[in-house]
Design a protein around this motif. Structure first.
Motif, short mmCIF file in Angstrom:
data_model
loop_
_atom_site.label_atom_id
_atom_site.label_comp_id
_atom_site.label_asym_id
_atom_site.label_seq_id
_atom_site.Cartn_x
_atom_site.Cartn_y
_atom_site.Cartn_z
N THR A 89 0.83 -1.22 0.00
CA THR A 89 0.00 0.00 0.00
C THR A 89 0.86 1.27 0.00
O THR A 89 0.36 2.37 0.27
N GLY A 90 2.14 1.11 -0.32
CA GLY A 90 3.04 2.27 -0.30
C GLY A 90 2.65 3.26 -1.37
O GLY A 90 2.00 2.92 -2.36
N GLY A 91 3.01 4.50 -1.16
CA GLY A 91 2.77 5.54 -2.14
C GLY A 91 1.39 6.15 -2.02
O GLY A 91 0.48 5.60 -1.39
N ASN A 92 1.22 7.29 -2.67
CA ASN A 92 -0.08 7.96 -2.65
C ASN A 92 -0.12 9.04 -3.71
O ASN A 92 0.92 9.61 -4.09
N LYS A 132 -5.82 9.48 -1.24
CA LYS A 132 -6.28 8.12 -0.97
C LYS A 132 -6.38 7.87 0.54
O LYS A 132 -5.74 8.56 1.35
N PRO A 133 -7.16 6.86 0.93
CA PRO A 133 -7.21 6.45 2.33
C PRO A 133 -5.93 5.71 2.71
O PRO A 133 -5.31 5.05 1.86
N SER A 134 -5.50 5.82 3.93
CA SER A 134 -4.24 5.23 4.37
C SER A 134 -4.32 3.70 4.44
O SER A 134 -5.29 3.14 4.95
N GLY A 135 -3.29 3.04 3.86
CA GLY A 135 -3.13 1.61 4.06
C GLY A 135 -4.17 0.73 3.39
O GLY A 135 -4.28 -0.45 3.70
N SER A 195 -4.45 9.33 3.80
CA SER A 195 -3.04 8.93 3.68
C SER A 195 -2.20 9.51 4.82
O SER A 195 -2.42 10.64 5.27
N SER A 196 -1.20 8.75 5.25
CA SER A 196 -0.30 9.23 6.30
C SER A 196 0.54 10.40 5.80
O SER A 196 1.20 11.07 6.60
N ASP A 197 0.54 10.66 4.50
CA ASP A 197 1.27 11.80 3.95
C ASP A 197 0.37 13.01 3.69
O ASP A 197 0.79 13.97 3.04
N HIS A 242 3.63 10.56 -4.13
CA HIS A 242 4.75 10.00 -3.36
C HIS A 242 4.85 8.51 -3.68
O HIS A 242 3.82 7.81 -3.71
N HIS A 285 7.77 4.88 -3.43
CA HIS A 285 9.03 4.32 -2.94
C HIS A 285 9.72 3.58 -4.08
O HIS A 285 10.26 2.50 -3.90
N ILE A 320 7.81 11.61 9.13
CA ILE A 320 6.38 11.80 8.86
C ILE A 320 5.67 12.13 10.17
O ILE A 320 6.10 11.73 11.26
N HIS A 333 14.31 8.57 2.27
CA HIS A 333 12.88 8.21 2.18
C HIS A 333 12.52 7.85 0.75
O HIS A 333 12.39 6.68 0.42
O1 LIG Z 1 6.19 6.41 2.95
C1 LIG Z 1 5.15 6.42 3.59
C2 LIG Z 1 4.83 7.55 4.46
O2 LIG Z 1 5.70 8.64 4.12
C3 LIG Z 1 4.12 5.32 3.43
O3 LIG Z 1 3.55 5.04 4.58
C4 LIG Z 1 3.23 5.75 2.25
O4 LIG Z 1 4.01 5.51 1.12
C5 LIG Z 1 1.91 5.05 2.17
O5 LIG Z 1 1.13 5.48 3.22
P1 LIG Z 1 -0.46 5.72 3.03
O6 LIG Z 1 -1.07 4.38 2.66
O7 LIG Z 1 -0.66 6.74 1.94
O8 LIG Z 1 -0.90 6.21 4.39
#
Ligand SMILES: O=C(CO)[C@@H](O)[C@@H](O)COP(=O)(O)O
Length: 251
Positions: free
Chosen positions: A39-42, A56-59, A91-93, A112, A114, A151, A177
């Motif tokens: 679920t990385g990125g947003n 997007k919603p987190s995770g 999203s956590s971002d 964002h 990875h 973060i 990061h």
């Molecule tokens: O890199 C981070 C936060 O900077 C990851 O947690 C992010 O890619 C994905 O988090 P989310 O699902 O958007 O909350």
């Protein structure tokens, strides 16, 4: 103060619906191009004509993302209550995206990821030098490194803005990061995320094989100008875009 959902005009409601569709669909581009795992990125998109954006919603699995579960936020990163998807955490971002929208009014989208090679350059805290014409075209020079930021508050967003404001690049490698990208729209920011990973990979392998050959500054300027103003079709959004096109940026 978050606008009450009921106070939104029909025009803003229509704009929100379109951005929800776009942002939900664009997340599939991150997996299509192999820029994220799990679920990385947003991806987020600004709502034209309103102090709002969609993220997007987190995770949540990319397989489950849809327009109706995207989350509408104000530019302080607060979820607009009573709107579709608002029952979930954004999203956590979200704070980073919100900071960019508050401080860079020309930006219509933030991404964002990875992605592997861009993260490798970020892990070394090393900017990607402009040694291939694809970089000159898309980024107008090197891809800079932003500060290490944890973060949870405005630190990442501040690092993105302080690095990219006045810089031609639409991508920044946040140290230790990974890449954050901006664009005139969410699609433009996704394109920058795709292209930063592509050039990060090419330059990585080039450097592994031997010394890099820089492109002269005047050639970079000519390549960037051509790509931004001649390449493609007259109606392309890039022609109207100002995100990352600071006239005085010659870095
Ligand atoms: O890199 C981070 C936060 O900077 C990851 O947690 C992010 O890619 C994905 O988090 P989310 O699902 O958007 O909350």
């Amino acid at each position: 103060m978050s606008p009450a959902a009921s106070a939104l005009s029909p025009e803003v409601e229509a704009a929100i619906a379109q951005v929800r569709e776009d942002v939900a669909r664009l997340h599939a581009e991150l997996t299509r191009y192999g820029l994220v795992v799990w679920t990385g990125g947003n991806v987020s998109g600004r709502v034209p004509g309103a102090d709002l954006f969609v993220i997007k919603p987190s995770g949540v699995s990319y397989d489950d993302l849809a327009a109706e579960n995207m989350i509408l936020c104000d530019l302080d990163g607060n979820v607009v209550p009573g709107t579709s998807g608002s029952e979930r955490a954004p999203s956590s971002d979200t704070a980073a995206h919100a900071y960019v929208y508050r401080n860079m009014p020309e930006v219509g989208g933030v991404v964002h990821t990875h992605s592997t090679f861009a993260v490798a350059w970020a892990a070394r805290g090393e900017e990607i030098p402009c040694v291939i014409t694809a970089m000159a075209d898309e980024f107008g020079g090197p891809i800079p490194v932003g500060p290490f930021a944890i973060i949870g508050d405005d630190s990442i967003g501040r690092g993105i803005v302080e690095t990219l404001r006045g810089h031609r690049s639409r991508a920044v490698l946040m140290r230790n990061h990974g890449p954050f990208t901006i664009g005139s729209s969410a699609k433009d920011a996704v394109k920058a995320a795709v292209m930063v990973e592509d050039v990060a990979r090419s330059v990585h392998f080039a450097r592994e094989a031997g010394p890099l050959v820089p492109i002269p500054r005047d050639a970079i300027d000519r390549l960037y100008d051509r790509y931004q103003n001649v390449y493609g079709q007259t109606g392309d959004a890039r022609r109207e875009s100002t995100a990352g096109q600071s006239e005085d940026a010659r870095r």
